[in-house]
Design a protein around this motif. Structure first.
Motif, PDB file in Angstrom:
ATOM      1  N   HIS A  44       0.818  -1.213   0.000  1.00  0.00           N
ATOM      2  CA  HIS A  44       0.000   0.000   0.000  1.00  0.00           C
ATOM      3  C   HIS A  44       0.858   1.271   0.000  1.00  0.00           C
ATOM      4  O   HIS A  44       0.661   2.172  -0.819  1.00  0.00           O
ATOM      5  N   HIS A  45       1.809   1.372   0.930  1.00  0.00           N
ATOM      6  CA  HIS A  45       2.703   2.538   1.031  1.00  0.00           C
ATOM      7  C   HIS A  45       4.146   2.061   0.849  1.00  0.00           C
ATOM      8  O   HIS A  45       4.647   1.292   1.678  1.00  0.00           O
ATOM      9  N   THR A  46       4.799   2.524  -0.197  1.00  0.00           N
ATOM     10  CA  THR A  46       6.186   2.119  -0.456  1.00  0.00           C
ATOM     11  C   THR A  46       7.057   3.354  -0.675  1.00  0.00           C
ATOM     12  O   THR A  46       6.714   4.230  -1.479  1.00  0.00           O
ATOM     13  N   MET A  47       8.168   3.428   0.059  1.00  0.00           N
ATOM     14  CA  MET A  47       9.160   4.478  -0.152  1.00  0.00           C
ATOM     15  C   MET A  47      10.318   3.876  -0.944  1.00  0.00           C
ATOM     16  O   MET A  47      10.853   2.833  -0.562  1.00  0.00           O
ATOM     17  N   LEU A  48      10.701   4.524  -2.035  1.00  0.00           N
ATOM     18  CA  LEU A  48      11.825   4.054  -2.845  1.00  0.00           C
ATOM     19  C   LEU A  48      12.927   5.109  -2.790  1.00  0.00           C
ATOM     20  O   LEU A  48      12.815   6.160  -3.437  1.00  0.00           O
ATOM     21  N   PHE A  49      13.949   4.858  -1.989  1.00  0.00           N
ATOM     22  CA  PHE A  49      15.050   5.805  -1.873  1.00  0.00           C
ATOM     23  C   PHE A  49      16.025   5.611  -3.029  1.00  0.00           C
ATOM     24  O   PHE A  49      16.363   4.492  -3.398  1.00  0.00           O
ATOM     25  N   GLY A  50      16.470   6.735  -3.572  1.00  0.00           N
ATOM     26  CA  GLY A  50      17.429   6.707  -4.663  1.00  0.00           C
ATOM     27  C   GLY A  50      18.845   6.533  -4.161  1.00  0.00           C
ATOM     28  O   GLY A  50      19.088   6.297  -2.973  1.00  0.00           O
ATOM     29  N   PRO A  51      19.835   6.677  -5.043  1.00  0.00           N
ATOM     30  CA  PRO A  51      21.227   6.426  -4.675  1.00  0.00           C
ATOM     31  C   PRO A  51      21.810   7.506  -3.765  1.00  0.00           C
ATOM     32  O   PRO A  51      22.822   7.276  -3.104  1.00  0.00           O
ATOM     33  N   ARG A  52      21.174   8.712  -3.730  1.00  0.00           N
ATOM     34  CA  ARG A  52      21.685   9.802  -2.884  1.00  0.00           C
ATOM     35  C   ARG A  52      20.589  10.245  -1.916  1.00  0.00           C
ATOM     36  O   ARG A  52      19.403  10.137  -2.217  1.00  0.00           O
ATOM     37  N   TYR A  53      21.031  10.758  -0.772  1.00  0.00           N
ATOM     38  CA  TYR A  53      20.079  11.290   0.202  1.00  0.00           C
ATOM     39  C   TYR A  53      20.356  12.778   0.417  1.00  0.00           C
ATOM     40  O   TYR A  53      19.653  13.636  -0.110  1.00  0.00           O
ATOM     41  N   LYS A  54      21.427  13.108   1.118  1.00  0.00           N
ATOM     42  CA  LYS A  54      21.729  14.516   1.383  1.00  0.00           C
ATOM     43  C   LYS A  54      21.978  15.285   0.090  1.00  0.00           C
ATOM     44  O   LYS A  54      21.508  16.425  -0.071  1.00  0.00           O
ATOM     45  N   GLY A  55      22.703  14.686  -0.852  1.00  0.00           N
ATOM     46  CA  GLY A  55      22.994  15.376  -2.106  1.00  0.00           C
ATOM     47  C   GLY A  55      21.738  15.694  -2.892  1.00  0.00           C
ATOM     48  O   GLY A  55      21.607  16.792  -3.455  1.00  0.00           O
ATOM     49  N   LEU A  56      20.798  14.757  -2.933  1.00  0.00           N
ATOM     50  CA  LEU A  56      19.541  14.996  -3.641  1.00  0.00           C
ATOM     51  C   LEU A  56      18.752  16.112  -2.969  1.00  0.00           C
ATOM     52  O   LEU A  56      18.215  17.003  -3.644  1.00  0.00           O
ATOM     53  N   LEU A  57      18.689  16.100  -1.636  1.00  0.00           N
ATOM     54  CA  LEU A  57      17.949  17.137  -0.921  1.00  0.00           C
ATOM     55  C   LEU A  57      18.611  18.498  -1.092  1.00  0.00           C
ATOM     56  O   LEU A  57      17.929  19.528  -1.151  1.00  0.00           O
ATOM     57  N   SER A  58      19.924  18.523  -1.188  1.00  0.00           N
ATOM     58  CA  SER A  58      20.618  19.785  -1.449  1.00  0.00           C
ATOM     59  C   SER A  58      20.259  20.322  -2.831  1.00  0.00           C
ATOM     60  O   SER A  58      20.098  21.533  -3.025  1.00  0.00           O
TER      61      SER A  58
END
Length: 518
Positions: free
Chosen positions: A338-352
């Protein structure tokens, strides 16, 4: 099951009552209107869309139902209290279904984490990633509880209009570490970078960057663990339809397909509103459920403002935008949760890239919603209803969404096909996209930001637009852009605050002999 409401009310509110006009039929505006109608106000809610909901609108096509925005319901008792105070019972109108687990989280290399409110199961999940962080999970949840007990239980439903009150409250919040970011608090408890991502992403659900959002939002972990994550059968818009019915049961009117052009003023009072068709409606009080930047920068552009000037509005830091693809398939994907989070290869860099550089990145992280996993009413037999959401820069960035929307959709579709939804494009039978342009043009959101002002420390509480306007004595604000902030609990709390600030209806009845005062 509540029948969707998309007609325009034809009657007018009782003219013998004092008149309250609510700008915007989002969850906050509907809730404030329902509470005031139950207290004896003649309530008129005005919204440019063809059905109530605002960000919680529902798109309907060929038997598919897509919630436009919020899909995660926490603190269900807040809705139960709303129904009670408006003379109804939530269970009679809306069925809430608990979600177990809350989410399934997928990392780019295919690793999974099942996020739930079961402490034993969560410790086992944490241990799979890093056994040494189990103790950190326990200490983080304890800190989340402490923050929740102050920031949510004591402060979320309190107006922040006094600097003296704010100073005393801030002293308590500083002791709780409110000057830190969500990510920095999480990193204090967890060493594993993936676990740091898992336990810090929640501010993104309300428009915040985990690396800059105040650590008050660490409370979400405890809130979810205590009350669970729920789904309203029929979609979140079923809640919207229920609240709209509460408004009408108590004599309120909802006027759809109509847009407020200006808030009329005389001195320090709002006297009503003028619509884009030229019609003027008089009111004793006015409540804006719109984006505060739009309220002050457009609806009050003619009025001399002391705090929320054009310059201050321009200096604000606004939340990210959202790219949302709604699609229906002619086959089912029963192995997708029902609820799925798919994180990409970057976290902080993507948010920046999103919040800082305000540029559209080549990679992305996604939230995939599949309500048809539990609700047969949102898709035709044999089909699935989905939406996939990607945080993107708001319109302060330079992305040309008219040119980029289809390319970006195809990139997301390709990623979903290679990970969770094989052969996807061949099975899509309904498709619709929403970009920051839609948030700006359809929802009248400043800079196309999906959640108004970003929830940073100096844009929270007293520093956020007040629930009682600083510019006009009888103008009130509710919704995501005012205190306490975005998310369903936040906008419901804002409606509660407004209800507590608006004077009793008898105040106007005694003064005006039962007629609204212009």
């Amino acid at each position: 099951m509540i029948t969707p409401l998309s007609h325009n009310d034809r009657q007018s509110p009782d003219p013998s009552r004092p008149q309250a006009i609510v700008i915007g039929a989002g969850v906050g505006g509907l809730s404030a209107g329902a509470l005031l109608a139950a207290r004896g106000y003649g309530v008129t809610i005005i919204d440019p869309l063809d059905a109530p909901g605002g960000r919680a609108y529902a798109h309907r096509q060929d038997g598919f139902v897509f919630d436009a925005g919020p899909t995660i319901i926490t603190a269900p008792w807040m809705f139960e209290d709303l129904w009670r105070d408006c003379g109804g019972r939530l269970a009679d109108d809306v069925q809430l279904l608990p979600c177990t687990p809350f989410y399934k989280i997928r990392f780019d290399d295919g690793a999974w984490f099942n996020y739930s409110g079961d402490r034993v199961a969560m410790e086992a999940e944490v241990a799979r990633f890093d056994r040494g962080d189990v103790r950190g999970y326990r200490s983080f949840m304890e800190e989340s509880r402490r923050i929740y007990e102050v920031a949510f239980e004591q402060l979320a439903d309190q107006p922040f209009h006094s600097l003296t009150l704010t100073a005393s409250v801030l002293a308590r919040l500083v002791r709780l570490g409110g000057y830190r970011s969500v990510y920095s608090v999480v990193a204090k408890h967890f060493k594993n970078e993936r676990l740091r991502t898992i336990f810090s992403f929640h501010p993104l659900l309300i428009g915040g960057n985990p690396f800059t959002a105040t650590s008050f939002y660490c409370l979400i972990a405890h809130l979810e663990g205590r009350y669970g994550v729920h789904y309203a059968m029929g979609g979140t818009n079923a809640l919207v339809q229920g609240i709209a019915n509460l408004v009408r049961r108590n004599g309120g009117v909802i006027r759809l397909g109509q847009t407020v052009e200006t808030i009329q003023t005389q001195g320090r009072r709002a006297t009503g509103v003028r619509l884009t068709n030229g019609e003027v409606l008089a009111a004793d009080i006015v409540i804006s459920n719109g984006d505060p930047a739009t309220t002050y920068g457009k609806l009050l552009r003619h009025h001399p403002r002391k705090r929320w000037t054009d310059a201050k509005i321009a200096r604000g830091d606004y939340s990210m935008g959202l790219f949302v693809w709604y699609f229906g398939t002619n086959r089912r994907y029963d192995d997708v949760y029902h609820h799925t989070m798919l994180f990409g290869p970057r976290y902080k860099g993507l948010l920046s890239d999103i919040f800082g550089r305000q540029q559209l990145a080549d990679d992305f992280s996604l939230y995939l919603h599949r309500p048809s996993a539990v609700d047969p009413n949102v898709a035709p037999a044999g089909g699935d209803a989905f939406y996939v959401l990607s945080p993107v820069p708001n319109l302060a960035g330079s992305t040309d969404w008219q040119a980029m929307a289809e390319t970006y959709r195809q990139r997301i579709a390709s990623h979903l096909a290679s990970t969770l939804l094989p052969d996807l494009e061949r099975h899509v039978v309904v498709s619709k996209v929403s970009t920051p342009l839609d948030f700006r043009d359809r929802l009248l959101s400043w800079q196309g930001a999906a959640f108004a002002l970003e929830p940073k420390l100096l844009q929270s509480a007293w520093f956020r637009p007040h629930n009682r306007s600083e510019e006009l004595d009888n103008l009130f604000l509710c919704g995501a852009g005012t205190h306490p902030g975005a998310g369903l609990p936040g906008v419901l709390s804002s409606a509660r605050i407004v209800d507590g600030l608006v004077p009793a209806a008898t105040t106007f009845t005694a003064r005006s002999g039962g007629r609204s005062s212009p």
